[in-house]
Design an enzyme around this catalytic site. Structure first.
Site, mmCIF file in Angstrom:
data_model
loop_
_atom_site.group_PDB
_atom_site.id
_atom_site.type_symbol
_atom_site.label_atom_id
_atom_site.label_comp_id
_atom_site.label_asym_id
_atom_site.label_seq_id
_atom_site.Cartn_x
_atom_site.Cartn_y
_atom_site.Cartn_z
ATOM 1 N N ASP A 1 -6.950 4.687 9.164
ATOM 2 C CA ASP A 1 -8.295 4.354 8.829
ATOM 3 C C ASP A 1 -8.455 2.915 8.327
ATOM 4 O O ASP A 1 -9.650 2.393 8.290
ATOM 5 C CB ASP A 1 -8.746 5.203 7.517
ATOM 6 C CG ASP A 1 -8.923 6.582 8.378
ATOM 7 O OD1 ASP A 1 -9.212 6.703 9.358
ATOM 8 O OD2 ASP A 1 -8.775 7.591 7.584
ATOM 9 N N GLU B 1 -11.783 14.001 12.642
ATOM 10 C CA GLU B 1 -11.280 14.098 11.402
ATOM 11 C C GLU B 1 -12.280 14.677 10.470
ATOM 12 O O GLU B 1 -13.321 14.381 10.829
ATOM 13 C CB GLU B 1 -11.032 12.575 10.847
ATOM 14 C CG GLU B 1 -10.306 12.606 9.696
ATOM 15 C CD GLU B 1 -9.776 10.864 9.407
ATOM 16 O OE1 GLU B 1 -8.453 10.883 9.352
ATOM 17 O OE2 GLU B 1 -10.727 10.042 9.147
ATOM 18 N N HIS C 1 0.944 -1.241 -0.140
ATOM 19 C CA HIS C 1 0.040 -0.183 0.036
ATOM 20 C C HIS C 1 0.804 1.335 -0.143
ATOM 21 O O HIS C 1 0.261 2.358 0.312
ATOM 22 C CB HIS C 1 -1.119 -0.027 1.291
ATOM 23 C CG HIS C 1 -2.205 -0.669 0.874
ATOM 24 N ND1 HIS C 1 -3.450 -0.135 0.726
ATOM 25 C CD2 HIS C 1 -2.570 -2.073 0.857
ATOM 26 C CE1 HIS C 1 -4.387 -1.099 0.584
ATOM 27 N NE2 HIS C 1 -3.699 -2.182 0.529
#
Length: 410
Positions: free
Chosen positions: A169, A279, A104
């Site tokens: 997240d 957030e 990622h």
């Protein structure tokens, strides 16, 4: 008028097949780019040169950079990685070695052009004792293999009623991978990023040295590796701070049309005690109110928000989360109400969900499963997290960041 020139069908077929073979050939690794002496290494049998392994290691989630390695190492122990890096350093023409977790990275940090990519997930299959995650008897920390996924860390620590403080997240990332970046999510304002919640590391350096480091031991290496994008070493173990895990969360989303009011409320909440997650995000008039990361709104709510988007063009969402358990279940709604007092979101546009702690942390996984069912997960998905400074205050943000870094190190 001249008649158009026709290309024979057999030529077109030949051209297409030749073009496909050329593309496949470009993906095929050049084993000859590695020194022939590599065949004498103990890890030789753990190196793969096939197209499946090479193709996986030639791209990442960002899908921007593509680099073709010569081989992929599937280690069964940390010693395998050390042997490979040591061999590279001793070669007249050293080759690149890069660690890859779940791939990622977004700018090719997990790739090694004409070198060797280390598939860190391979280590998960070869533990003789345990699963690479060990919670201390005191419950203050967990020792975690760099190849472990955060979802596995969560599940293992919850068995003890504990959990790390700071998250990303998305939980299907490796510990070593996020600690090599920073590890941001809505808990960052309170606990700092994941790299601020590490007590100790085991690292394989670029010189093939295996070193344990912390703020008191080999501190320069410790702070270089944390957030170092893999340039200063490969993380093989991290000691992660733990705390008592909550059972459920109250997840509140408030909508704003004015950016200044939105940021002012966000700064107010940052300075307020009793909040565990905060957030902000954007809604644009060309995007659905519910997105793949979180389908938050009911159909009736969604239609209201779409109408509001048509009016303003852009909306700002402020997500805040209050953790709770059995002891605080009776007071959590009142606590949330108090947190919202004085906020200036659009009247009537505040929404709440009650979820388990695990479901909230793992919310992006639901979106991933949905996208995969539609065959869309492997397409590029722009995802940008920003820390926005308060430019209205006359402060030296460079000095402020340096001061904060110094405090983190002490």
């Amino acid at each position: 008028m001249a008649s158009p020139s026709l290309i024979p069908a057999h030529f077109i077929v030949f051209f297409v097949v030749s073009r496909l073979m050329s593309i496949i050939g470009n993906l095929r690794p050049s084993k000859n780019s590695l020194p022939c002496e590599i065949d004498s290494l103990g890890v030789h049998a753990k190196l793969r040169y096939d197209l499946d392994a090479i193709g996986l290691a030639s791209t990442d989630y960002g899908n921007i950079v593509h680099e073709i390695p010569s081989a992929v190492l599937y280690p069964t122990s940390i010693d395998d990685i050390i042997e490979l890096i040591k061999f590279s350093n001793e070669c007249p023409l050293p080759f690149n070695v890069a660690a890859r977790g779940h791939g990622h990275s977004v700018r090719g940090q997990a790739m090694a052009h004409d070198g060797v990519v280390v598939n860190m997930l391979s280590l998960k299959k070869h533990y003789k004792n345990g699963n690479g995650i060990r919670v201390s008897t005191s419950g203050n920390y967990a020792d975690v293999g760099g190849e472990q996924l955060w979802i596995d860390v969560l599940n293992a620590t919850l068995e003890h009623g504990l959990a790390p403080l700071s998250w990303t997240d998305y939980l299907y990332l490796t510990v070593g991978g996020t600690l090599s970046n920073a590890g941001f999510s809505g808990q960052t304002f309170l606990y700092g990023p994941q790299i601020s919640n590490v007590l100790e590391l085991d690292v394989i350096t670029g010189k093939a040295d295996f070193m344990t480091c912390s703020k008191d031991q080999n501190s320069e290496l410790f702070y270089a590796v944390l957030g170092g994008l893999g340039l200063f070493g490969i993380i093989t173990r991290a000691r992660i701070v733990l705390a008592k895990a909550p059972k459920r969360v109250k997840w509140v989303r408030m909508i704003y049309s004015d950016f200044s009011i939105f940021t002012r409320d966000q700064e107010h909440l940052i300075s307020t005690k009793g909040l565990e997650y905060l957030e902000g995000s954007l809604l644009m008039d060309y995007t659905p109110a519910n997105n793949w990361r979180s389908s938050f709104f009911s159909p009736s709510n969604e239609s209201q928000i779409i109408s509001l988007l048509k009016k303003h063009g852009i909306l700002y969402c402020l997500d805040m989360v209050k953790y709770y358990d059995d002891e605080t279940a009776n007071s959590v709604d009142k606590d949330v109400q108090m947190l919202q007092e004085g906020l200036n979101f659009i009247p009537g546009f505040t929404f709440m969900r009650d979820e388990t702690y695990v479901d909230f942390l793992n919310r992006v996984r639901r979106g991933e499963i949905t996208l995969k069912s539609k065959g869309l997960w492997d397409v590029p998905n722009p995802w940008l997290n920003l820390l926005v400074p308060n430019v209205s205050k006359k402060e030296d943000y460079g000095s402020k960041c340096t001061d904060q870094r110094s405090r983190d190190q002490t």
